[in-house]
Design a protein around this motif. Structure first.
Motif, PDB file in Angstrom:
ATOM      1  N   ASP A  68      -7.876  -7.733  -4.385  1.00  0.00           N
ATOM      2  CA  ASP A  68      -6.787  -8.473  -3.487  1.00  0.00           C
ATOM      3  C   ASP A  68      -7.162  -9.932  -3.132  1.00  0.00           C
ATOM      4  O   ASP A  68      -6.719 -10.449  -2.262  1.00  0.00           O
ATOM      5  CB  ASP A  68      -6.948  -7.481  -2.204  1.00  0.00           C
ATOM      6  CG  ASP A  68      -5.369  -7.643  -1.492  1.00  0.00           C
ATOM      7  OD1 ASP A  68      -4.601  -8.141  -2.106  1.00  0.00           O
ATOM      8  OD2 ASP A  68      -5.546  -7.194  -0.297  1.00  0.00           O
ATOM      9  N   HIS A 106      -4.836  -0.279  -2.315  1.00  0.00           N
ATOM     10  CA  HIS A 106      -5.942  -0.114  -1.309  1.00  0.00           C
ATOM     11  C   HIS A 106      -6.027   1.461  -0.947  1.00  0.00           C
ATOM     12  O   HIS A 106      -6.693   1.689   0.091  1.00  0.00           O
ATOM     13  CB  HIS A 106      -5.053  -0.572  -0.105  1.00  0.00           C
ATOM     14  CG  HIS A 106      -4.370  -1.895  -0.067  1.00  0.00           C
ATOM     15  ND1 HIS A 106      -5.323  -2.954  -0.675  1.00  0.00           N
ATOM     16  CD2 HIS A 106      -3.052  -2.273   0.326  1.00  0.00           C
ATOM     17  CE1 HIS A 106      -4.339  -4.150  -0.792  1.00  0.00           C
ATOM     18  NE2 HIS A 106      -2.947  -3.590  -0.279  1.00  0.00           N
ATOM     19  N   HIS A 112      -3.572 -12.241  -6.414  1.00  0.00           N
ATOM     20  CA  HIS A 112      -2.417 -12.469  -6.094  1.00  0.00           C
ATOM     21  C   HIS A 112      -2.027 -13.949  -6.459  1.00  0.00           C
ATOM     22  O   HIS A 112      -2.882 -14.706  -6.157  1.00  0.00           O
ATOM     23  CB  HIS A 112      -2.389 -12.654  -4.518  1.00  0.00           C
ATOM     24  CG  HIS A 112      -1.990 -11.061  -3.793  1.00  0.00           C
ATOM     25  ND1 HIS A 112      -0.861 -10.413  -3.869  1.00  0.00           N
ATOM     26  CD2 HIS A 112      -2.709 -10.456  -3.169  1.00  0.00           C
ATOM     27  CE1 HIS A 112      -0.942  -9.279  -3.399  1.00  0.00           C
ATOM     28  NE2 HIS A 112      -2.208  -9.288  -3.075  1.00  0.00           N
ATOM     29  N   LYS A 161       4.651  -4.701  -9.629  1.00  0.00           N
ATOM     30  CA  LYS A 161       3.867  -4.645  -8.227  1.00  0.00           C
ATOM     31  C   LYS A 161       5.230  -4.399  -6.997  1.00  0.00           C
ATOM     32  O   LYS A 161       5.876  -5.188  -7.244  1.00  0.00           O
ATOM     33  CB  LYS A 161       3.033  -5.936  -7.809  1.00  0.00           C
ATOM     34  CG  LYS A 161       2.522  -6.066  -6.322  1.00  0.00           C
ATOM     35  CD  LYS A 161       1.504  -5.040  -6.043  1.00  0.00           C
ATOM     36  CE  LYS A 161       1.337  -5.063  -4.557  1.00  0.00           C
ATOM     37  NZ  LYS A 161       0.796  -6.106  -3.644  1.00  0.00           N
ATOM     38  N   HIS A 170      -5.826  -6.084  -9.077  1.00  0.00           N
ATOM     39  CA  HIS A 170      -4.948  -6.587  -7.921  1.00  0.00           C
ATOM     40  C   HIS A 170      -5.448  -8.158  -7.245  1.00  0.00           C
ATOM     41  O   HIS A 170      -6.144  -8.209  -6.481  1.00  0.00           O
ATOM     42  CB  HIS A 170      -5.133  -5.650  -6.617  1.00  0.00           C
ATOM     43  CG  HIS A 170      -4.424  -5.867  -5.538  1.00  0.00           C
ATOM     44  ND1 HIS A 170      -3.888  -4.704  -4.967  1.00  0.00           N
ATOM     45  CD2 HIS A 170      -3.943  -6.943  -4.833  1.00  0.00           C
ATOM     46  CE1 HIS A 170      -2.853  -4.933  -4.011  1.00  0.00           C
ATOM     47  NE2 HIS A 170      -3.061  -6.276  -4.039  1.00  0.00           N
TER      48      HIS A 170
HETATM   49 ZN   LIG Z   1      -2.616  -7.321  -1.992  1.00  0.00          ZN
END
Ligand SMILES: [Zn+2]
Length: 332
Positions: free
Chosen positions: A265, A208, A8, A139, A6
């Motif tokens: 993340d 998450h 970005h 995603k 994960h």
């Molecule tokens: Zn994210």
């Protein structure tokens, strides 16, 4: 070989990336904080931030020494149920074409995390292009993209994902980075909405891990579906940190232990200070000194009982389920 599931992709649209940064997102405090914490200048925003961004991820992965790949995530735009694209409602659009470029340029450290809105009339075409480009996962962020995962328009999409053995990484529960573009869309993030995809045999990864409020349901799904996994991304910020502690505790004594995947993340920041009552001062100091944010994240998770070997085991279990244990060989 450890994968971060994960990470970005982002940028401003310079460098012909095709990225579109929505004006409404640029005004949000979360955007300003990210720009500040990543030390991005106004000039870079106009010239080459999109390229700097992918190089930064690749450098961090390479110098981590133990994380070999990052699944870098694209972000499709908003579409309405009739298939109409609504760029004006999109806060950030990162086209798959940019993901293809990034994954090729840094093929030694990236895996392609494409994003396709299931209401698109050309979704199958786009999926084929992604497959040609070695897509690793897909995603969604339902509340921001305007996707109701229970909408019947998703069914053909699920069929295609199952057939191609591509996992769906879908954001679950509340969303803090982006605004809700249309009131009522937040409910699209509920974990129970992914049941249709799970029942149809799609491999689903809940981003998450159901924090902050859907951990118990996540555990129930993990018991029921062997095709259900969870990523541990974005857990150490004020909105999720207390539930993250609960998650790791519950995972130690349940099937969740076998399903948690490593994910950061990045660039969403983590604040180990919020855990000082658990870690104690000495470990907090040790963690704070770790310069690489990916390694910092890993060290905190190790403290909660999930070390690199646990994550690797779960990752291999997932790759085997997807008939991709060969990926392991390619990636080693
Ligand atoms: Zn994210």
């Amino acid at each position: 070989m450890l994968i971060d599931f994960h990470v970005h992709l982002a940028g401003s649209g310079c460098a012909q990336s095709g990225i579109i940064l929505g004006k409404s997102f640029e005004k949000r405090p979360t955007f300003r904080y990210l720009k500040y914490s990543q030390k991005i200048s106004n000039e870079q925003m106009l010239t080459d931030i999109d390229l700097i961004w992918i190089k930064r991820i690749s450098d961090l992965i390479k110098n981590s020494g133990c994380i070999s790949r990052a699944a870098v995530l694209c972000f499709d735009s908003v579409y309405l149920e009739n298939g109409e694209q609504k760029l004006e409602l999109s806060q950030l659009y990162v086209p798959n074409s940019w993901g293809f470029f990034a994954a090729q340029k840094f093929s030694e450290s990236f895996l392609l995390g494409a994003s396709i809105h299931p209401y698109r009339k050309d979704f199958l075409n786009e999926l084929e292009k992604c497959i040609e480009n070695n897509v690793f996962l897909l995603k969604w962020l339902p509340s921001v993209m305007g996707i109701d995962p229970e909408n019947k328009k998703c069914l053909a999409f699920y069929d295609s994902l199952r057939a191609a053995k591509i996992p769906l990484l879908s954001h679950v529960d509340r969303e803090f980075t982006f605004a809700e573009p249309v009131s009522g869309w937040l409910k699209f993030n509920h974990l129970k909405k992914l049941k249709t995809a799970l029942d149809m045999g799609v491999t689903v990864i809940a981003a998450h891990a159901g924090t902050p409020s859907q951990i118990e349901l996540a555990e129930e799904y993990a018991r029921k579906y062997e095709n259900f996994y969870l990523d541990t991304s974005g857990l150490f910020n004020p909105t999720r940190v207390r539930s993250a502690i609960r998650l790791f505790r519950l995972a130690q004594k349940s099937v969740l232990k076998e399903r948690l995947l490593f994910g950061t993340d990045w660039p969403v920041p983590a604040f180990p200070l919020l855990l000082i009552d658990k870690t104690g001062i000495a470990l907090y100091k040790e963690i704070s000194k770790i310069a690489n944010p990916f390694l910092r994240d890993l060290r905190v998770k190790e403290f909660f009982g999930f070390n690199i070997d646990e994550f690797k085991k779960n990752q291999e279990r997932l790759l085997t389920l997807l008939d991709r244990s060969h990926t392991e060989e390619v990636l080693t």
